[in-house]
Design a protein around this motif. Structure first.
Motif, PDB file in Angstrom:
ATOM      1  N   VAL A 165       0.842  -1.200   0.000  1.00 19.43           N
ATOM      2  CA  VAL A 165       0.000   0.000   0.000  1.00 19.43           C
ATOM      3  C   VAL A 165       0.875   1.247   0.000  1.00 19.43           C
ATOM      4  CG1 VAL A 165      -1.884   1.198   1.162  1.00 19.43           C
ATOM      5  CG2 VAL A 165      -1.758  -1.303   1.236  1.00 19.43           C
ATOM      6  N   CYS A 166       0.771   2.029  -1.071  1.00 23.05           N
ATOM      7  CA  CYS A 166       1.710   3.130  -1.321  1.00 23.05           C
ATOM      8  C   CYS A 166       1.317   4.452  -0.683  1.00 23.05           C
ATOM      9  CB  CYS A 166       1.888   3.312  -2.825  1.00 23.05           C
ATOM     10  SG  CYS A 166       0.381   3.843  -3.663  1.00 23.05           S
ATOM     11  N   GLY A 167       0.284   4.447   0.148  1.00 29.86           N
ATOM     12  CA  GLY A 167      -0.091   5.680   0.845  1.00 29.86           C
ATOM     13  C   GLY A 167      -1.033   6.571   0.066  1.00 29.86           C
ATOM     14  N   ALA A 168      -1.662   6.044  -0.988  1.00 29.01           N
ATOM     15  CA  ALA A 168      -2.566   6.841  -1.817  1.00 29.01           C
ATOM     16  C   ALA A 168      -3.910   6.148  -1.963  1.00 29.01           C
ATOM     17  CB  ALA A 168      -1.945   7.075  -3.190  1.00 29.01           C
ATOM     18  N   VAL A 169      -4.922   6.925  -2.322  1.00 34.47           N
ATOM     19  CA  VAL A 169      -6.273   6.394  -2.479  1.00 34.47           C
ATOM     20  C   VAL A 169      -6.329   5.352  -3.595  1.00 34.47           C
ATOM     21  CG1 VAL A 169      -8.644   7.016  -3.132  1.00 34.47           C
ATOM     22  CG2 VAL A 169      -7.350   8.479  -1.557  1.00 34.47           C
ATOM     23  N   GLY A 170      -5.505   5.539  -4.634  1.00 35.81           N
ATOM     24  CA  GLY A 170      -5.502   4.596  -5.742  1.00 35.81           C
ATOM     25  C   GLY A 170      -4.887   3.251  -5.414  1.00 35.81           C
ATOM     26  N   CYS A 171      -4.182   3.160  -4.295  1.00 27.87           N
ATOM     27  CA  CYS A 171      -3.587   1.894  -3.866  1.00 27.87           C
ATOM     28  C   CYS A 171      -4.675   0.945  -3.380  1.00 27.87           C
ATOM     29  CB  CYS A 171      -2.616   2.125  -2.706  1.00 27.87           C
ATOM     30  SG  CYS A 171      -1.341   3.323  -3.032  1.00 27.87           S
ATOM     31  N   PRO A 172      -4.361  -0.335  -3.261  1.00 24.55           N
ATOM     32  CA  PRO A 172      -5.298  -1.228  -2.582  1.00 24.55           C
ATOM     33  C   PRO A 172      -5.477  -0.768  -1.138  1.00 24.55           C
ATOM     34  CG  PRO A 172      -3.164  -2.284  -2.837  1.00 24.55           C
ATOM     35  CD  PRO A 172      -3.128  -1.031  -3.653  1.00 24.55           C
ATOM     36  N   PRO A 173      -6.627  -1.088  -0.523  1.00 29.56           N
ATOM     37  CA  PRO A 173      -6.841  -0.654   0.858  1.00 29.56           C
ATOM     38  C   PRO A 173      -5.895  -1.338   1.827  1.00 29.56           C
ATOM     39  CG  PRO A 173      -8.561  -2.183   0.177  1.00 29.56           C
ATOM     40  CD  PRO A 173      -7.754  -1.873  -1.046  1.00 29.56           C
ATOM     41  N   LEU A 174      -5.447  -0.593   2.815  1.00 33.05           N
ATOM     42  CA  LEU A 174      -4.606  -1.156   3.879  1.00 33.05           C
ATOM     43  C   LEU A 174      -5.505  -1.851   4.888  1.00 33.05           C
ATOM     44  CD1 LEU A 174      -1.751  -1.379   5.083  1.00 33.05           C
ATOM     45  CD2 LEU A 174      -2.203   0.750   6.308  1.00 33.05           C
ATOM     46  N   ILE A 175      -5.283  -3.134   5.117  1.00 34.34           N
ATOM     47  CA  ILE A 175      -6.109  -3.847   6.093  1.00 34.34           C
ATOM     48  C   ILE A 175      -5.627  -3.511   7.509  1.00 34.34           C
ATOM     49  CG2 ILE A 175      -6.688  -5.696   4.495  1.00 34.34           C
ATOM     50  CD1 ILE A 175      -4.642  -7.470   5.904  1.00 34.34           C
ATOM     51  N   ASN A 176      -6.521  -3.671   8.477  1.00 30.70           N
ATOM     52  CA  ASN A 176      -6.169  -3.294   9.850  1.00 30.70           C
ATOM     53  C   ASN A 176      -5.666  -4.486  10.656  1.00 30.70           C
ATOM     54  OD1 ASN A 176      -8.576  -4.651  10.171  1.00 30.70           O
ATOM     55  ND2 ASN A 176      -9.360  -3.272  11.749  1.00 30.70           N
ATOM     56  N   LYS A 177      -4.851  -5.293  10.006  1.00 29.14           N
ATOM     57  CA  LYS A 177      -4.197  -6.412  10.686  1.00 29.14           C
ATOM     58  C   LYS A 177      -2.903  -6.714   9.948  1.00 29.14           C
ATOM     59  CE  LYS A 177      -7.827  -8.920   9.995  1.00 29.14           C
ATOM     60  NZ  LYS A 177      -8.805 -10.037  10.004  1.00 29.14           N
ATOM     61  N   ALA A 178      -2.011  -7.387  10.629  1.00 29.88           N
ATOM     62  CA  ALA A 178      -0.731  -7.728  10.018  1.00 29.88           C
ATOM     63  C   ALA A 178      -0.884  -8.908   9.063  1.00 29.88           C
ATOM     64  CB  ALA A 178       0.285  -8.074  11.107  1.00 29.88           C
ATOM     65  N   TYR A 179      -0.045  -8.938   8.044  1.00 31.25           N
ATOM     66  CA  TYR A 179       0.097 -10.141   7.227  1.00 31.25           C
ATOM     67  C   TYR A 179       0.985 -11.099   7.996  1.00 31.25           C
ATOM     68  CZ  TYR A 179      -2.172  -7.638   3.474  1.00 31.25           C
ATOM     69  OH  TYR A 179      -3.106  -6.950   2.735  1.00 31.25           O
ATOM     70  N   LEU A 180       0.519 -12.333   8.141  1.00 31.73           N
ATOM     71  CA  LEU A 180       1.204 -13.318   8.978  1.00 31.73           C
ATOM     72  C   LEU A 180       1.593 -14.539   8.154  1.00 31.73           C
ATOM     73  CD1 LEU A 180      -1.190 -13.195  12.076  1.00 31.73           C
ATOM     74  CD2 LEU A 180       0.987 -11.984  11.782  1.00 31.73           C
ATOM     75  N   PRO A 181       2.696 -15.194   8.514  1.00 34.13           N
ATOM     76  CA  PRO A 181       3.160 -16.339   7.726  1.00 34.13           C
ATOM     77  C   PRO A 181       2.113 -17.429   7.540  1.00 34.13           C
ATOM     78  CG  PRO A 181       4.850 -15.657   9.279  1.00 34.13           C
ATOM     79  CD  PRO A 181       3.628 -14.851   9.612  1.00 34.13           C
TER      80      PRO A 181
END
Length: 236
Positions: free
Chosen positions: A141-157
Motif C-alpha cells: 500500500v503506497c499511501g494513496a487512495v488509488g492503492c489497494p486498501p490497507l487492512i487493519n491487521k498484520a500479514y502473517l506467515p
C-alpha cells in the motif's frame, strides 16, 4: 569447546531473531488495528504520538529474515513496506500525497532487517523479482487512495496465502476495475498497465488474470484500458 560455544551462540542468536520476528508481527497487528479503519490511515493521530510506530520499526531494523522461509520473509517485507510508507508520510506530515515528496519511493531509505533500503527496492527486488507473484500489487500500500486498501491487521506467515487471495479478490471485484460487460470493455487501475508483465505471465492475458478472481467473469475478448491513478493521501 569452541564448537559447543558456537552452537550456544547460534541457538541464542536464532532465538533472539525469532522473538524479534514474532514481536514484529504482534506489534504490527496491534498498531494497524489502532490506526487503520476502512482502508484509511489516521496519520494525524500517529503524528501526534509516533512512539509505537518507531518502536515497531526499531524491531524491524534488528530482525533477520531468510528468503528460504518464504512465508515469513514475504509477510515481513509486506508489513515492513506498509509501515515504512506510513513512516515516510509522518516524516513529512502534513502532506497531500506521497508524490509531493521527492524520492519518496526511490531515494528515501529505511533501515530494515540489516538493510538500508528504499520502498522500490522492497517491492521490486525483494518481493517481485524473487517470487513472481502478481498478488503483491494488492497488499503493498503506497499511501494513496488509488492503492489497494490497507487492512487493519498484520500479514502473517500462517495466513499469508489466504490474505493475498482475499485482497486480490477484493480489488478485482471492487474499485480496481470498471466493467461494461455489454460493450466488452474493462477499465483497470494503472497498476495493470505499469506491471503488465506480472499479470501476463506463462502465456496468460490480463483478462485471464481478472477472470481468475472475478465473481462475475468478463468476456475473454474484452478490450482493456486504464483509468488514472489517484495519488491523494489515503488519510482518514
Amino acid at each position: 569447546m569452541r564448537i559447543l560455544k558456537f552452537i550456544i551462540v547460534f541457538v541464542i542468536t536464532s532465538s533472539v531473531y525469532a522473538q524479534n520476528v514474532e514481536s514484529f508481527f504482534k506489534e504490527t497487528n496491534a498498531f494497524l488495528q489502532t490506526y487503520v479503519q476502512d482502508g484509511k490511515v489516521n496519520y494525524k493521530a500517529i503524528n501526534n504520538d509516533p512512539s509505537k510506530l518507531n518502536s515497531i520499526l526499531e524491531l524491524a531494523k534488528n530482525t533477520s529474515i531468510d528468503a528460504k522461509d518464504a512465508n515469513t520473509y514475504q509477510a515481513f517485507w509486506i508489513n515492513a513496506y506498509n509501515l515504512s510508507v506510513i513512516k515516510g508520510i509522518i516524516d513529512v506530515y502534513p502532506t497531500k500525497s506521497p508524490l509531493d515528496n521527492d524520492g519518496f519511493f526511490d531515494k528515501k531509505t529505511h533501515e530494515l532487517a540489516g538493510k538500508s533500503i528504499t520502498l522500490n527496492d522492497i517491492e521490486h527486488k525483494l518481493l517481485r523479482a524473487k517470487f513472481k507473484d502478481p498478488r503483491f500489487h494488492f497488499v503493498l500500500v503506497c499511501g494513496a487512495v488509488g492503492c489497494p486498501p490497507l487492512i487493519n491487521k498484520a500479514y502473517l506467515p500462517n495466513t499469508l496465502n489466504a490474505q493475498l487471495e482475499a485482497q486480490t479478490k477484493l480489488a478485482i471485484n471492487g474499485s480496481f476495475l470498471m466493467v461494461n460487460v455489454k460493450k466488452k470493455r474493462v477499465q483497470a487501475s494503472e497498476i495493470m498497465k505499469w506491471y503488465k508483465e506480472d499479470f501476463t505471465m506463462n502465456g496468460t492475458t490480463e483478462i485471464d488474470f481478472i477472470n481468475k478472481y472475478r465473481t462475475e467473469a468478463v468476456p475473454a475478448n474484452s478490450k482493456i484500458s486504464y483509468f488514472p491513478y489517484n495519488w491523494t493521501l489515503n488519510q482518514q
